[in-house]
Design a protein around this motif. Structure first.
Motif, PDB file in Angstrom:
ATOM      1  N   GLU A 191      54.102 115.573  40.907  1.00 25.22           N
ATOM      2  CA  GLU A 191      55.450 115.846  41.416  1.00 25.22           C
ATOM      3  C   GLU A 191      56.474 114.898  40.790  1.00 25.22           C
ATOM      4  O   GLU A 191      57.549 115.319  40.386  1.00 25.22           O
ATOM      5  CB  GLU A 191      55.432 115.695  42.943  1.00 25.22           C
ATOM      6  CG  GLU A 191      56.689 116.196  43.612  1.00 25.22           C
ATOM      7  CD  GLU A 191      56.553 116.175  45.140  1.00 25.22           C
ATOM      8  OE1 GLU A 191      55.422 116.117  45.657  1.00 25.22           O
ATOM      9  OE2 GLU A 191      57.597 116.199  45.805  1.00 25.22           O
ATOM     10  N   LEU A 194      57.090 116.104  37.322  1.00 24.69           N
ATOM     11  CA  LEU A 194      57.890 117.342  37.310  1.00 24.69           C
ATOM     12  C   LEU A 194      59.356 117.045  37.637  1.00 24.69           C
ATOM     13  O   LEU A 194      60.262 117.612  37.021  1.00 24.69           O
ATOM     14  CB  LEU A 194      57.303 118.340  38.318  1.00 24.69           C
ATOM     15  CG  LEU A 194      58.040 119.666  38.458  1.00 24.69           C
ATOM     16  CD1 LEU A 194      57.993 120.473  37.156  1.00 24.69           C
ATOM     17  CD2 LEU A 194      57.451 120.501  39.599  1.00 24.69           C
ATOM     18  N   VAL A 206      52.653 122.863  34.740  1.00 25.19           N
ATOM     19  CA  VAL A 206      51.881 121.832  35.445  1.00 25.19           C
ATOM     20  C   VAL A 206      50.402 122.199  35.442  1.00 25.19           C
ATOM     21  O   VAL A 206      50.046 123.335  35.738  1.00 25.19           O
ATOM     22  CB  VAL A 206      52.381 121.699  36.907  1.00 25.19           C
ATOM     23  CG1 VAL A 206      51.431 120.837  37.735  1.00 25.19           C
ATOM     24  CG2 VAL A 206      53.787 121.120  36.950  1.00 25.19           C
ATOM     25  N   PHE A 217      55.334 121.638  43.679  1.00 26.59           N
ATOM     26  CA  PHE A 217      55.638 121.990  42.286  1.00 26.59           C
ATOM     27  C   PHE A 217      56.657 123.131  42.213  1.00 26.59           C
ATOM     28  O   PHE A 217      56.579 123.990  41.325  1.00 26.59           O
ATOM     29  CB  PHE A 217      54.344 122.361  41.545  1.00 26.59           C
ATOM     30  CG  PHE A 217      53.397 121.203  41.351  1.00 26.59           C
ATOM     31  CD1 PHE A 217      53.831 120.034  40.725  1.00 26.59           C
ATOM     32  CD2 PHE A 217      52.088 121.269  41.785  1.00 26.59           C
ATOM     33  CE1 PHE A 217      52.969 118.960  40.532  1.00 26.59           C
ATOM     34  CE2 PHE A 217      51.208 120.202  41.594  1.00 26.59           C
ATOM     35  CZ  PHE A 217      51.654 119.046  40.960  1.00 26.59           C
ATOM     36  N   VAL A 223      52.032 126.823  37.308  1.00 27.68           N
ATOM     37  CA  VAL A 223      51.101 125.795  37.783  1.00 27.68           C
ATOM     38  C   VAL A 223      49.686 126.328  37.559  1.00 27.68           C
ATOM     39  O   VAL A 223      49.337 127.415  38.025  1.00 27.68           O
ATOM     40  CB  VAL A 223      51.329 125.459  39.276  1.00 27.68           C
ATOM     41  CG1 VAL A 223      50.332 124.395  39.736  1.00 27.68           C
ATOM     42  CG2 VAL A 223      52.759 124.986  39.526  1.00 27.68           C
TER      43      VAL A 223
END
Ligand code: XBP
Ligand code: MG
Length: 257
Positions: A191, A194, A206, A217, A223
């Motif tokens: 996190e 990101l 991710v 996310f 992801v």
């Protein structure tokens, strides 16, 4: 819509599971060598990862966890900054040794994607919180010494004043490459990572790991469980990807959307 010019990779947790198998082990070895009776568990380390940067993480442990564990505050030595710096230097020494002993392999799909990018003449960079020596060690001992030159910019550690989740390290990498954020795709695992890449305006893929699977996310375009391989398909956890493994076609599509 932009054409893809560069891939920008985070290191810890993204290229390799370095946190549990590398950094944590190295921190504990450094504590032992310094005759400190601290031993961070895998679970405690998960909590300490809320703060990026090894020196910052040691300080965070002492300010927010130490007294709860022991019932009294840590008695700081007179030159606390030097104490933390020395401890961290020892940790870096242990970490680079562990990586040299090949204890920390690259994650699924990483070598393949990097090779695809090289074959296609795509530019690559690194944007990480960790110490430059750690990046050099990891790349050298997994991809070979020549791989350092595959990355046009290696943005690492204290090169910027504010570490992730601040956007500084990604902004630095983009600026050094003389590119715009919309021409690049970032790869992250956490996190904080990101927040940093999104803060720099970068679309981000991710790949989760045990420490980050419950992170938020929301800002990620995709992801994934990992980058996957042709014979080892990835799991898509958020977003959409047509291919069974993440490749340059998937990357180009993201920037065109
Ligand atoms: C990585 C980190 C680093 C390493 C330790 O974050 O948090 O701090 O755990 O590295 P990211 P140093 O993957 O988001 O860049 O001890 O060398 O600082
Ligand atoms: Mg990371």
């Amino acid at each position: 819509m932009s054409q893809l010019e560069a891939l920008i990779f985070d290191v810890d947790g993204t290229l390799s599971e370095t946190e549990r198998d590398g950094h944590l082990v190295a921190f504990n070895l450094a504590f032992k060598e310094a005759d400190l009776d601290w031993n961070w568990s895998v679970t405690l380390y998960g909590q300490l990862l809320a703060v990026t940067g090894g020196k910052e993480r040691i300080r965070y442990y002492l300010s927010d966890f130490y007294s709860d564990e022991r019932g009294e505050a840590f008695a700081e030595p007179e030159d606390f900054a030097a104490f933390v710096a020395d401890l961290h230097a020892a940790k870096t020494r242990f970490y680079t040794q562990l990586v040299a002993d090949a204890a920390v392999p690259l994650r699924t799909g990483v070598v393949r994607l990097i090779q695809e990018a090289r074959d296609a003449g795509l530019r690559m960079a690194i944007a990480t919180t960790t110490t430059p020596a750690n990046v050099t060690a990891l790349l050298t001992h997994t991809l070979g010494a020549e791989s350092i030159d595959w990355f046009e910019v290696i943005a690492a550690g204290d090169i910027v004043p504010a570490k992730k989740p601040a956007a500084d390290i990604f902004l630095y990498a983009i600026e050094k490459m003389n590119l715009k954020a919309e021409q690049c795709l970032a790869f992250e695992d956490s996190e904080n990572g990101l927040l940093s890449s999104n803060g720099a305006g970068l679309k981000t893929v991710v790949t989760i790991n045990d420490y980050t699977s419950d992170h938020d996310f929301t800002g990620a375009v995709l992801v994934l469980s990992d980058l996957g391989e042709p014979d080892q398909p990835m799991t898509v956890l958020q977003g959409h990807c047509d291919e069974p493994y993440f490749n340059l076609q998937s990357a180009r599509k993201i920037l065109q959307d």
